[in-house]
Design an enzyme around this catalytic site. Structure first.
Site, mmCIF file in Angstrom:
data_model
loop_
_atom_site.group_PDB
_atom_site.id
_atom_site.type_symbol
_atom_site.label_atom_id
_atom_site.label_comp_id
_atom_site.label_asym_id
_atom_site.label_seq_id
_atom_site.Cartn_x
_atom_site.Cartn_y
_atom_site.Cartn_z
ATOM 1 C CD GLU A 1 3.238 33.424 29.652
ATOM 2 O OE1 GLU A 1 2.394 33.651 28.769
ATOM 3 O OE2 GLU A 1 2.954 33.349 30.850
ATOM 4 N NE ARG B 1 -5.286 31.648 26.008
ATOM 5 C CZ ARG B 1 -4.088 31.115 25.775
ATOM 6 N NH1 ARG B 1 -3.664 30.086 26.482
ATOM 7 N NH2 ARG B 1 -3.312 31.594 24.824
HETATM 8 P P1 FAD Z 1 -7.711 25.238 16.625
HETATM 9 O O1 FAD Z 1 -6.667 24.343 17.113
HETATM 10 O O2 FAD Z 1 -7.275 26.492 16.002
HETATM 11 O O3 FAD Z 1 -8.553 24.523 15.541
HETATM 12 C C1 FAD Z 1 -9.501 25.222 14.771
HETATM 13 C C2 FAD Z 1 -9.973 24.291 13.696
HETATM 14 O O4 FAD Z 1 -11.135 24.826 13.087
HETATM 15 C C3 FAD Z 1 -8.978 24.061 12.570
HETATM 16 O O5 FAD Z 1 -8.998 22.699 12.236
HETATM 17 C C4 FAD Z 1 -9.548 24.893 11.423
HETATM 18 O O6 FAD Z 1 -9.193 24.408 10.162
HETATM 19 C C5 FAD Z 1 -11.028 24.714 11.689
HETATM 20 N N1 FAD Z 1 -11.915 25.704 11.098
HETATM 21 C C6 FAD Z 1 -11.975 27.036 11.339
HETATM 22 N N2 FAD Z 1 -12.974 27.577 10.618
HETATM 23 C C7 FAD Z 1 -13.555 26.564 9.927
HETATM 24 C C8 FAD Z 1 -14.632 26.494 9.007
HETATM 25 N N3 FAD Z 1 -15.313 27.568 8.634
HETATM 26 N N4 FAD Z 1 -14.950 25.297 8.467
HETATM 27 C C9 FAD Z 1 -14.259 24.192 8.815
HETATM 28 N N5 FAD Z 1 -13.232 24.200 9.684
HETATM 29 C C10 FAD Z 1 -12.894 25.371 10.234
HETATM 30 N N6 FAD Z 1 -2.291 27.710 24.431
HETATM 31 C C11 FAD Z 1 -1.869 27.029 25.541
HETATM 32 O O7 FAD Z 1 -2.674 26.669 26.391
HETATM 33 N N7 FAD Z 1 -0.554 26.708 25.678
HETATM 34 C C12 FAD Z 1 0.379 27.066 24.768
HETATM 35 O O8 FAD Z 1 1.538 26.736 24.936
HETATM 36 C C13 FAD Z 1 -0.034 27.804 23.611
HETATM 37 N N8 FAD Z 1 0.865 28.187 22.661
HETATM 38 C C14 FAD Z 1 0.407 28.808 21.527
HETATM 39 C C15 FAD Z 1 1.314 29.137 20.516
HETATM 40 C C16 FAD Z 1 0.868 29.755 19.352
HETATM 41 C C17 FAD Z 1 1.859 30.103 18.274
HETATM 42 C C18 FAD Z 1 -0.502 30.056 19.184
HETATM 43 C C19 FAD Z 1 -1.003 30.733 17.941
HETATM 44 C C20 FAD Z 1 -1.397 29.723 20.177
HETATM 45 C C21 FAD Z 1 -0.956 29.111 21.353
HETATM 46 N N9 FAD Z 1 -1.853 28.773 22.363
HETATM 47 C C22 FAD Z 1 -1.420 28.091 23.472
HETATM 48 C C23 FAD Z 1 -3.284 28.959 22.171
HETATM 49 C C24 FAD Z 1 -3.889 27.653 21.704
HETATM 50 O O9 FAD Z 1 -2.994 26.983 20.858
HETATM 51 C C25 FAD Z 1 -5.193 27.849 20.952
HETATM 52 O O10 FAD Z 1 -6.014 28.720 21.672
HETATM 53 C C26 FAD Z 1 -5.882 26.513 20.827
HETATM 54 O O11 FAD Z 1 -5.037 25.585 20.201
HETATM 55 C C27 FAD Z 1 -7.182 26.620 20.073
HETATM 56 O O12 FAD Z 1 -7.648 25.304 19.879
HETATM 57 P P2 FAD Z 1 -9.034 25.018 19.218
HETATM 58 O O13 FAD Z 1 -9.206 23.550 19.210
HETATM 59 O O14 FAD Z 1 -10.065 25.870 19.859
HETATM 60 O O15 FAD Z 1 -8.838 25.573 17.727
#
Ligand code: FAD
Length: 631
Positions: free
Chosen positions: A266, A423
């Site tokens: 974005e 969001r």
């Molecule tokens: P994640 O960072 O996805 O971590 C999930 C973790 O859980 C990983 O380590 C995975 O291996 C682990 N996991 C999953 N299932 C299991 C299991 N069964 N057993 C063990 N481990 C497991 N948001 C913003 O605010 N600003 C941005 O600029 C932005 N840009 C983005 C760009 C992209 C390309 C994408 C895809 C998303 C973006 N987002 C952005 C959204 C944001 O990045 C995500 O919503 C956020 O990083 C999610 O973080 P999290 O810690 O919840 O999960």
């Protein structure tokens, strides 16, 4: 069965993205022994892919910004379905969480006078996203990991063991949560490389597993996003809310087919990029909804002036919240005004000098050059909607992030409530820092309050192991299914029938298909053995994806209105009565049951932050009359 590897911790954090790492740091700082378990490599979570930035009302670029404005924007973006307490905590605490990252070693881009720079993003009234070029997630993960390493070094100095109080179990997938007398007792999983089973005994588990995007065909999400945490929570007895709300980011790549869905940040629009149809028209002016009419420019001249003089002009409509822009692109393509490959044009090349584009958007420049042979400094990109984020997730207590199951906490994308029906960009990275910390604190204080540690029964371990091995035995029952085929059909159905624009009969069709897929997934069969066997991993993940898809479809069918990330062609308007209702999913037999519950009423001082004219767009007259005097 051979002996299972066992580990005992105070807190097990499942997921090593921003939410998981921030939770682990906090629990460790509260003196707890913490395991971080992640199914991908350490450092390769979704968070690392985040591009645009972290939303936090620091007021560095426009001093009028503050937490109240951020709160208002977040509630507006979520069309007032957000859990207001979460939105309040988030807006108040996000600046501290960003500054804290710099104490961990992060270095954000700077303003001319040396403060953390902040950029514009859709739905945010002022420039608010702290960023590092378009690679913010990388810096966020890098600095959280650095903090973990420094805590481990401290532990080494104290005890001679780097892993005395934080240990990372990478490439290890959790398949089941285990309980003792209704409370969390641990987690069961397997090492992806060897296939060997592993058991974590712990009185507190923090789910930080991210989203569900891999249930959809066109998605910006990577292989990890199979809804594991959502499904683990459901099966453990927790509830999910807001599952009908799935965010389709307006700008994913559409060409070539192999990269369809990959995100185009974005920030391109935040930094001046504009959307055009095949006739060259900046069509977003035709799609400004009534509720946002006073905040967005209705002509190009004013929209363009806003970039240099935001105080005297309204924002360009390209920066409307994502749900609005995604629907507009969808309509243009449907009306036959799309680009050659079924998207629309996103142009920054005529808006900024080439050098500036390369400086501000280095990843985008590289991504298009490498993957599509498009030079974004000289030509427009082709973009279209892509499944990006799930607003729904585990229902948690806002202050502690605890779910309904004692000892089970959730933070980041796997948790629900904070973003309501939609969001705002940048609000996920701040969400995962704010609530990751709170989940770590909540888990630590829960453990402190226990008089005895729970224990795990051998029969629960045996059935978890038996279930995980089932795909090797499926062939014994007769008919077998290829997990890849089942997955492809699931993705296609969710994309076509429960995607960006929904209709009652199509959702019903999707539910019938999901029933069939559920049966077929039970027969998903794999060959060989448990040593690195991706087919087996997928067969295990399928169960989660189907369960979570059922939540999305069932809730989508019940919500007979359009709001945020849920658009019903057969119910196109927002209905104030639905603003008062949330949909809650719980396990029911081998499926999911959905019930409605009232949306908690917003605290009066927070409601007072909005003008009456704005509230009238969302609230009934009776509700407003009941509220004490509004400004
Ligand atoms: P994640 O960072 O996805 O971590 C999930 C973790 O859980 C990983 O380590 C995975 O291996 C682990 N996991 C999953 N299932 C299991 C299991 N069964 N057993 C063990 N481990 C497991 N948001 C913003 O605010 N600003 C941005 O600029 C932005 N840009 C983005 C760009 C992209 C390309 C994408 C895809 C998303 C973006 N987002 C952005 C959204 C944001 O990045 C995500 O919503 C956020 O990083 C999610 O973080 P999290 O810690 O919840 O999960």
């Amino acid at each position: 069965m051979s002996e299972i590897e066992r580990h005992a911790y105070d807190v097990v954090v499942i997921g090593a993205g921003g939410a998981g790492l921030r939770a682990a740091i906090e629990a460790r700082e509260q003196g707890k022994r913490v395991a971080i378990v992640c199914k991908s490599l350490f450092g390769k979570a979704h968070t690392v892919m985040a591009e645009g930035g972290i939303a936090a009302a620091m007021g560095n670029v426009n001093s009028r910004d503050n937490w109240q404005v951020h709160f208002r924007d977040t509630m507006r973006g979520g069309k007032f379905l957000n859990n207001w307490r979460m939105a309040e905590l988030h807006a108040r605490e996000a600046p501290d969480r960003v500054w804290e990252l710099e104490t961990y070693g992060a270095l954000f881009d700077r303003t001319k006078d040396g403060r953390i720079s902040q950029r514009n993003f859709g739905g945010h009234e002022y420039p608010r996203l702290a960023h590092v070029g378009d690679r913010t997630g990388l810096e966020l993960i890098r600095s959280l990991q650095q903090q973990i390493v420094s805590l481990q070094q401290q532990d080494f100095r104290d005890s001679g063991d780097y892993e005395a109080r934080i240990r990372v179990f990478a490439e290890c997938t959790v398949t089941e949560l285990l309980k003792d007398d209704g409370a969390i007792a641990g987690a069961f999983g397997y090492w992806r490389e060897t296939g060997r089973f592993v058991l974590f005994e712990a009185p507190a588990v923090v789910l930080a597993t991210g989203g569900i995007g891999k249930s959809f065909k066109v998605t910006s999400n990577s292989w990890e996003y199979t809804g594991d945490g959502h499904a683990l929570a459901l099966r453990a007895g927790a509830s999910l809310i807001n599952m009908e709300f799935v965010q389709f980011h307006p700008t994913g790549m559409v060409w070539p087919p192999s990269v369809k869905g990959i995100l185009v940040t974005e920030s391109v629009r935040g930094d001046g990029g504009v959307l055009r149809n095949s006739e060259g028209r900046r069509f977003m002016f035709d799609y400004i909804p009534e509720v946002f009419k006073d905040k967005y420019a209705d002509n190009e001249a004013e929209a363009d002036r806003w970039y240099t003089d935001p105080d005297s002009n309204r924002r360009p409509p390209e920066l409307l919240p994502r749900d609005e822009v995604a629907r507009a692109i969808n309509s243009e393509v449907k009306a036959g005004r799309g680009s050659p490959h079924g998207g629309v044009f996103l142009d920054v090349s005529t808006r900024l000098p080439a050098e500036e584009i390369r400086r501000r958007l280095p990843s985008m420049h590289h991504q298009f050059k490498e993957l599509a042979d498009v030079d974004i400094t000289a030509e427009p990109m082709e973009v279209g909607p892509t499944c990006h984020y799930v607003m729904g997730g585990v229902e948690v207590e806002p202050d502690t992030a605890q779910s309904r199951v004692p000892g089970l906490f959730a933070a980041g994308e796997v948790a629900g409530g904070m973003h309501g029906s939609n969001r705002l960009g940048g609000n996920s990275l701040s969400d995962l820092l704010v609530f990751g910390r709170r989940a770590g604190l909540g888990a630590a204080s829960y453990v402190d309050g226990l008089s005895a540690r729970p224990s795990i029964s051998q029969s629960d371990v045996d059935s978890a192991a038996q279930w995980a091995q089932a795909p090797f035995n499926a062939a014994d029952g007769g008919e077998v299914e290829n997990p890849y085929t089942v997955h492809t059909e699931l993705q296609q159905s969710m994309n076509d029938l429960v995607g960006i624009i929904r209709k009652g009969p199509e959702i019903e069709q999707a539910l019938e298909k999901l029933e069939q897929l559920k049966t077929r997934a039970r027969n998903a069969s794999v060959e060989g053995h448990r040593q690195f066997n991706p087919g087996w991993h997928l067969a295990i993940d399928l169960r989660n994806m189907i369960l979570v898809s059922e939540c999305v479809a069932k809730a989508a069918l019940l919500r007979t209105e359009s709001r945020g990330g849920h658009t019903r062609d057969d119910y196109p308007g927002m209905d104030p009565l639905w603003r008062k209702q949330l949909l809650r999913c719980e396990v029911d037999g081998d499926g999911v049951g959905v019930t409605s519950l009232p949306q908690p009423e917003m605290r009066s001082d927070l409601l007072d932050l909005f003008e009456r004219e704005e509230l009238q767009k969302y609230y009934t007259d009776a509700e407003l009359a009941a509220h004490r005097e509004l400004p």
